[in-house]
Design a protein around this motif. Structure first.
Motif, PDB file in Angstrom:
ATOM      1  N   LEU A  15       8.746   8.831  -4.008  1.00  0.00           N
ATOM      2  CA  LEU A  15      10.113   8.309  -3.982  1.00  0.00           C
ATOM      3  C   LEU A  15      10.618   7.995  -5.385  1.00  0.00           C
ATOM      4  CD1 LEU A  15       9.923   6.042  -0.808  1.00  0.00           C
ATOM      5  CD2 LEU A  15      11.232   8.148  -1.073  1.00  0.00           C
ATOM      6  N   LEU A  16       9.730   7.530  -6.269  1.00  0.00           N
ATOM      7  CA  LEU A  16      10.132   7.307  -7.659  1.00  0.00           C
ATOM      8  C   LEU A  16      10.571   8.628  -8.298  1.00  0.00           C
ATOM      9  CD1 LEU A  16       7.494   4.761  -9.032  1.00  0.00           C
ATOM     10  CD2 LEU A  16       9.892   4.307  -8.465  1.00  0.00           C
ATOM     11  N   LYS A  17       9.872   9.718  -7.974  1.00  0.00           N
ATOM     12  CA  LYS A  17      10.259  11.027  -8.500  1.00  0.00           C
ATOM     13  C   LYS A  17      11.615  11.463  -7.944  1.00  0.00           C
ATOM     14  CE  LYS A  17       5.554  12.637  -9.370  1.00  0.00           C
ATOM     15  NZ  LYS A  17       4.464  13.583  -8.963  1.00  0.00           N
ATOM     16  N   LYS A  18      11.886  11.122  -6.681  1.00  0.00           N
ATOM     17  CA  LYS A  18      13.205  11.410  -6.109  1.00  0.00           C
ATOM     18  C   LYS A  18      14.297  10.657  -6.864  1.00  0.00           C
ATOM     19  CE  LYS A  18      12.517  14.202  -2.578  1.00  0.00           C
ATOM     20  NZ  LYS A  18      13.180  15.542  -2.509  1.00  0.00           N
ATOM     21  N   ILE A  19      13.993   9.422  -7.234  1.00  0.00           N
ATOM     22  CA  ILE A  19      14.943   8.637  -8.024  1.00  0.00           C
ATOM     23  C   ILE A  19      15.221   9.344  -9.348  1.00  0.00           C
ATOM     24  CG2 ILE A  19      15.231   6.479  -9.308  1.00  0.00           C
ATOM     25  CD1 ILE A  19      13.699   5.082  -7.028  1.00  0.00           C
ATOM     26  N   ASP A  20      14.155   9.890  -9.959  1.00  0.00           N
ATOM     27  CA  ASP A  20      14.295  10.566 -11.250  1.00  0.00           C
ATOM     28  C   ASP A  20      15.200  11.794 -11.178  1.00  0.00           C
ATOM     29  OD1 ASP A  20      12.549   8.686 -12.190  1.00  0.00           O
ATOM     30  OD2 ASP A  20      10.826  10.033 -12.384  1.00  0.00           O
ATOM     31  N   GLU A  21      15.352  12.349  -9.989  1.00  0.00           N
ATOM     32  CA  GLU A  21      16.182  13.550  -9.817  1.00  0.00           C
ATOM     33  C   GLU A  21      17.665  13.218  -9.677  1.00  0.00           C
ATOM     34  OE1 GLU A  21      14.586  15.425  -6.370  1.00  0.00           O
ATOM     35  OE2 GLU A  21      12.604  15.758  -7.270  1.00  0.00           O
ATOM     36  N   ASN A  22      18.019  11.940  -9.758  1.00  0.00           N
ATOM     37  CA  ASN A  22      19.395  11.522  -9.493  1.00  0.00           C
ATOM     38  C   ASN A  22      19.990  10.724 -10.651  1.00  0.00           C
ATOM     39  OD1 ASN A  22      20.134  12.078  -6.373  1.00  0.00           O
ATOM     40  ND2 ASN A  22      17.946  11.688  -6.581  1.00  0.00           N
ATOM     41  N   GLN A  23      19.786  11.229 -11.865  1.00  0.00           N
ATOM     42  CA  GLN A  23      20.337  10.603 -13.075  1.00  0.00           C
ATOM     43  C   GLN A  23      19.909   9.145 -13.221  1.00  0.00           C
ATOM     44  OE1 GLN A  23      24.552  12.177 -12.168  1.00  0.00           O
ATOM     45  NE2 GLN A  23      24.510  12.085 -14.389  1.00  0.00           N
ATOM     46  N   LEU A  24      18.693   8.864 -12.797  1.00  0.00           N
ATOM     47  CA  LEU A  24      18.102   7.554 -12.933  1.00  0.00           C
ATOM     48  C   LEU A  24      16.630   7.748 -13.270  1.00  0.00           C
ATOM     49  CD1 LEU A  24      19.614   5.970  -9.699  1.00  0.00           C
ATOM     50  CD2 LEU A  24      20.227   5.286 -12.035  1.00  0.00           C
ATOM     51  N   VAL A  25      15.986   6.688 -13.745  1.00  0.00           N
ATOM     52  CA  VAL A  25      14.548   6.723 -13.975  1.00  0.00           C
ATOM     53  C   VAL A  25      13.907   5.596 -13.170  1.00  0.00           C
ATOM     54  CG1 VAL A  25      12.679   6.567 -15.665  1.00  0.00           C
ATOM     55  CG2 VAL A  25      14.838   7.682 -16.294  1.00  0.00           C
ATOM     56  N   GLY A  26      13.062   5.964 -12.206  1.00  0.00           N
ATOM     57  CA  GLY A  26      12.343   4.973 -11.421  1.00  0.00           C
ATOM     58  C   GLY A  26      11.067   4.576 -12.138  1.00  0.00           C
ATOM     59  N   LEU A  27      11.017   3.332 -12.629  1.00  0.00           N
ATOM     60  CA  LEU A  27       9.857   2.878 -13.396  1.00  0.00           C
ATOM     61  C   LEU A  27       8.761   2.307 -12.501  1.00  0.00           C
ATOM     62  CD1 LEU A  27      11.612   1.063 -16.390  1.00  0.00           C
ATOM     63  CD2 LEU A  27      10.602   3.347 -16.386  1.00  0.00           C
ATOM     64  N   ALA A  46       0.835  -1.206   0.000  1.00  0.00           N
ATOM     65  CA  ALA A  46       0.000   0.000   0.000  1.00  0.00           C
ATOM     66  C   ALA A  46       0.867   1.253   0.000  1.00  0.00           C
ATOM     67  CB  ALA A  46      -0.934  -0.002   1.210  1.00  0.00           C
ATOM     68  N   VAL A  47       1.956   1.232   0.736  1.00  0.00           N
ATOM     69  CA  VAL A  47       2.867   2.379   0.778  1.00  0.00           C
ATOM     70  C   VAL A  47       3.523   2.594  -0.584  1.00  0.00           C
ATOM     71  CG1 VAL A  47       5.047   3.228   1.732  1.00  0.00           C
ATOM     72  CG2 VAL A  47       3.315   2.261   3.250  1.00  0.00           C
ATOM     73  N   GLY A  91       5.117   6.010  -2.403  1.00  0.00           N
ATOM     74  CA  GLY A  91       5.933   5.313  -3.390  1.00  0.00           C
ATOM     75  C   GLY A  91       6.169   6.138  -4.636  1.00  0.00           C
ATOM     76  N   GLN A  92       5.130   6.851  -5.093  1.00  0.00           N
ATOM     77  CA  GLN A  92       5.283   7.679  -6.288  1.00  0.00           C
ATOM     78  C   GLN A  92       6.222   8.856  -6.029  1.00  0.00           C
ATOM     79  OE1 GLN A  92       4.081   6.480  -9.242  1.00  0.00           O
ATOM     80  NE2 GLN A  92       3.696   4.809  -7.789  1.00  0.00           N
TER      81      GLN A  92
END
Length: 323
Positions: A126-138, A116-117, A123-124
């Protein structure tokens, strides 16, 4: 005649370009066997991507650490030498520190809470945080709740952990938690682990049943204790070099493929929660189930400060509040 030659040459060039597009192959790297839950997730990713793209994209696995440890593969995504990686969150925190919150011991109540988290607002974010670090969180996928194995003795209480050399992920929160619980944490890249256990460099390790079975740790470990001390999520990541070169429609295919990967992986985690324990017993491991988690959780509490002293308590409290 010249016009005919140019027309034919142009048609051949167009066909070659179109064929090259149709045959663009994506490599998905991960650290486990091709038949593991990671492998099933990679297969599901490839199948969905091929379906949605009508064959414009195909794919193949690079399993079992063929492309390096998880940290190496994440770095490969950043520079564009890798396409897609399925990875635990252990090394991901080195790139996206907010992800460390997910690795706090005894934070998640059960699978329903964890999913659920990760599938919700947190969760969404945190995926955006991943996107800010030269990565793409799918997408968020799953390993499951982690348990302790070792070659020395049954572990039922924190006292049984005392002095055990325990391989942990390269994760400050995990290392602090196990130090507080009495073990001697030893960070190590996963591809090195089996040999280290075999040679006695470390006494034990901690991983979900899915990983313990996929790695056949019963060959080098005699005891497994179902401590469930940490929920272990998995991230499906892509290279921004790859994704930035796609159309919006193509990007959508990759996100949908990642969702399909997560569904397949979670289904295998569900299956192995029961079948995997039986498999461990069948292969000679002593499985300890009568464990009071409260003393472990109490000792592990200081590990929260590794995260909260730097990033505050808001995210942790939000996770705990999810019903």
């Amino acid at each position: 005649m010249k016009h005919t030659i140019f027309a034919v040459a142009g048609a051949i060039a167009t066909f070659a370009f179109t064929s090259a597009q149709a045959e663009q192959s994506i490599v998905i790297g991960h650290s486990l066997s091709p038949t593991s839950h990671y492998g099933l997730g990679a297969d599901a990713f490839i199948a969905k991507l091929e379906e949605l793209s009508g064959g414009e994209f195909t794919g193949e696995q690079a399993p079992a650490g063929q492309l390096g440890g998880e940290r190496d593969m994440i770095e490969g995504l950043q520079i564009g030498s890798l396409d897609v990686v399925i990875t635990s969150t252990g090394p991901l925190g080195n790139f996206v520190p907010e992800v460390y919150a997910l690795d706090l011991p005894f934070l998640f109540r059960d699978y329903d809470h964890a999913r659920a988290v990760l599938d919700g607002e947190i969760g969404q974010e945190l995926l955006k945080k991943i996107d800010e670090n030269q990565l793409v969180g799918l997408a968020w996928s799953e390993n499951g709740f982690r348990h302790v194995t070792n070659s020395q003795r049954p572990v039922r209480t924190p006292a049984d952990l005392e002095g055990l050399k325990l391989r942990t992920m390269e994760n400050k929160v995990h290392m602090e938690a196990f130090s507080q619980m009495g073990a001697a944490p030893t960070p190590m890249a996963f591809p090195e682990l089996f040999t280290a256990l075999q040679q006695g460099v470390v006494d034990g390790q901690e991983n979900p049943v899915t990983v313990i079975t996929a790695s056949k740790f019963w060959e080098v470990q005699g005891h497994v204790s179902l401590t469930g001390h940490v929920y272990s999520p998995v991230a499906v990541l892509a290279s921004p070099v790859l994704i930035d070169g796609l159309s919006d429609e193509q990007k959508g295919w990759f996100y949908e493929a990642a969702k399909a990967s997560a569904v397949a992986t979670r289904a295998e985690v569900n299956r192995l929660e029961d079948a995997g324990v039986a498999l461990l017993r069948e292969n000679g491991m002593e499985v300890i189930t009568d464990i009071d988690k409260a003393p472990f959780a109490k000792l592990a509490e200081p590990a929260y400060k590794v995260y909260t002293d730097q990033y505050g308590t808001e995210l942790v409290e939000r996770i705990q509040a999810v019903k």
